[in-house]
Design a protein around this motif. Structure first.
Motif, PDB file in Angstrom:
ATOM      1  N   THR A 104       0.394  -1.239  -0.025  1.00  0.00           N
ATOM      2  CA  THR A 104       0.201   0.005  -0.267  1.00  0.00           C
ATOM      3  C   THR A 104       0.465   1.336   0.162  1.00  0.00           C
ATOM      4  OG1 THR A 104      -2.129  -0.911   1.252  1.00  0.00           O
ATOM      5  CG2 THR A 104      -2.195   1.050   1.204  1.00  0.00           C
ATOM      6  N   PHE A 133      -7.444   9.872  -7.352  1.00  0.00           N
ATOM      7  CA  PHE A 133      -8.583   8.439  -7.408  1.00  0.00           C
ATOM      8  C   PHE A 133      -7.256   7.282  -7.022  1.00  0.00           C
ATOM      9  CE2 PHE A 133      -8.454   4.631 -10.040  1.00  0.00           C
ATOM     10  CZ  PHE A 133      -9.309   4.651  -9.684  1.00  0.00           C
ATOM     11  N   ALA A 136      -7.382   7.273  -3.031  1.00  0.00           N
ATOM     12  CA  ALA A 136      -8.086   6.508  -2.690  1.00  0.00           C
ATOM     13  C   ALA A 136      -8.329   5.687  -2.491  1.00  0.00           C
ATOM     14  CB  ALA A 136      -9.915   7.171  -2.714  1.00  0.00           C
ATOM     15  N   TRP A 137      -8.586   4.877  -4.055  1.00  0.00           N
ATOM     16  CA  TRP A 137      -8.547   3.034  -4.225  1.00  0.00           C
ATOM     17  C   TRP A 137      -8.066   2.641  -3.666  1.00  0.00           C
ATOM     18  CZ3 TRP A 137      -6.058   0.375  -8.433  1.00  0.00           C
ATOM     19  CH2 TRP A 137      -6.322  -0.660  -9.141  1.00  0.00           C
ATOM     20  N   THR A 138      -6.808   2.969  -3.734  1.00  0.00           N
ATOM     21  CA  THR A 138      -5.549   2.235  -3.000  1.00  0.00           C
ATOM     22  C   THR A 138      -5.655   1.758  -1.351  1.00  0.00           C
ATOM     23  OG1 THR A 138      -3.534   3.247  -3.665  1.00  0.00           O
ATOM     24  CG2 THR A 138      -2.906   2.071  -2.201  1.00  0.00           C
ATOM     25  N   GLY A 140      -8.958   1.923  -0.548  1.00  0.00           N
ATOM     26  CA  GLY A 140      -9.803   1.011  -0.248  1.00  0.00           C
ATOM     27  C   GLY A 140     -11.579   1.319  -0.702  1.00  0.00           C
ATOM     28  N   ALA A 141     -11.121   2.718  -1.222  1.00  0.00           N
ATOM     29  CA  ALA A 141     -12.568   3.254  -1.841  1.00  0.00           C
ATOM     30  C   ALA A 141     -13.460   2.737  -2.820  1.00  0.00           C
ATOM     31  CB  ALA A 141     -12.889   5.239  -2.154  1.00  0.00           C
ATOM     32  N   VAL A 142     -14.726   2.706  -2.774  1.00  0.00           N
ATOM     33  CA  VAL A 142     -15.330   2.262  -3.978  1.00  0.00           C
ATOM     34  C   VAL A 142     -14.350   2.583  -5.581  1.00  0.00           C
ATOM     35  CG1 VAL A 142     -17.369   1.290  -5.217  1.00  0.00           C
ATOM     36  CG2 VAL A 142     -17.246   1.563  -2.893  1.00  0.00           C
ATOM     37  N   TRP A 143     -14.161   1.866  -6.268  1.00  0.00           N
ATOM     38  CA  TRP A 143     -13.410   2.972  -7.920  1.00  0.00           C
ATOM     39  C   TRP A 143     -14.203   3.643  -8.284  1.00  0.00           C
ATOM     40  CZ3 TRP A 143     -14.586   2.618 -12.867  1.00  0.00           C
ATOM     41  CH2 TRP A 143     -15.954   2.225 -13.156  1.00  0.00           C
ATOM     42  N   LYS A 145     -17.070   5.422  -6.908  1.00  0.00           N
ATOM     43  CA  LYS A 145     -17.158   6.984  -6.096  1.00  0.00           C
ATOM     44  C   LYS A 145     -15.985   7.605  -6.780  1.00  0.00           C
ATOM     45  CE  LYS A 145     -20.534   4.353  -3.616  1.00  0.00           C
ATOM     46  NZ  LYS A 145     -21.493   4.196  -2.445  1.00  0.00           N
ATOM     47  N   ALA A 146     -14.779   7.008  -6.263  1.00  0.00           N
ATOM     48  CA  ALA A 146     -13.837   7.428  -6.083  1.00  0.00           C
ATOM     49  C   ALA A 146     -12.961   8.295  -7.539  1.00  0.00           C
ATOM     50  CB  ALA A 146     -12.723   6.636  -5.558  1.00  0.00           C
ATOM     51  N   VAL A 149     -15.777  11.541  -7.725  1.00  0.00           N
ATOM     52  CA  VAL A 149     -15.048  12.309  -6.002  1.00  0.00           C
ATOM     53  C   VAL A 149     -14.096  12.830  -6.759  1.00  0.00           C
ATOM     54  CG1 VAL A 149     -14.575  12.624  -4.054  1.00  0.00           C
ATOM     55  CG2 VAL A 149     -16.351  11.353  -4.612  1.00  0.00           C
TER      56      VAL A 149
END
Length: 182
Positions: A104, A133, A136-138, A140-143, A145-146, A149
């Motif tokens: 990570t 993006f 956020a994706w790294t 754990g965000a939903v791709w 949505k990230a 945003v």
């Protein structure tokens, strides 16, 4: 000679090592804050200014931040010299048995490097989307949505800087778009 009943010297005993290491940590932290403040003050002198003398220009904020950093660092040094140390961080909610997730960390570093490389090539909005993006994706965000945003956030920041503040972030591929090109 001291008697066996004498009180221990200040700073002696099992907590003395913690106190000594805490002082060193406080001095290092304060020194870094002072150094950052001095760097900010020196670097602020390189900012080009236009306009009349006596007006608040682009150097005012960096000067204020630099002075506050130096003052805070010096105040921390003085407090440490007087024996006022920051509280120990025993109350932190950290699980020391969990190992660092270096994958990570590597992904976040890669995203930051990509952002820095893309600013001049593709412009701030594209580089910011990659940064926002990717981070956020790294983490754990939903791709999707990230991504939404990240695009909205990058465009809002670009519009605020270009239109609201009159400062020019590199528009890159969006050069010529009225609201986004400063």
């Amino acid at each position: 000679m001291t008697s066996p009943d004498a009180a221990p010297a200040p700073g002696a005993g099992p907590g003395a090592e913690r106190s000594r290491s805490a002082r060193v940590e406080e001095y290092v932290f304060a020194g870094l804050v002072v150094a950052l403040g001095v760097f900010t003050l020196v670097d602020a002198t390189t900012i080009a200014t236009r306009g009349a003398l006596g007006t608040v220009g682009p150097r005012a904020f960096p000067y204020a931040v630099g002075v506050l950093l130096v003052a805070t660092g010096v105040a921390t040094i003085v407090a440490t010299l007087r024996g006022r140390l920051g509280p120990a961080s025993d109350a932190e909610d950290v699980d020391t048995s969990v190992r660092t997730d270096w994958v990570t960390v590597a992904k976040l570093v890669a995203v930051l490097v990509a952002h820095l490389a893309l600013i001049d090539v593709a412009g701030w909005p594209v580089a910011a989307v990659v940064l926002f993006f990717g981070a956020a994706w790294t983490l754990g965000a939903v791709w999707w949505k990230a991504l939404v945003v990240a695009v909205v956030l990058a465009l809002v920041v670009q519009a605020l800087f270009a239109s609201g503040l009159g400062l020019s972030l590199p528009a890159g591929v969006l050069e010529g778009v009225p609201l986004l090109d400063g």
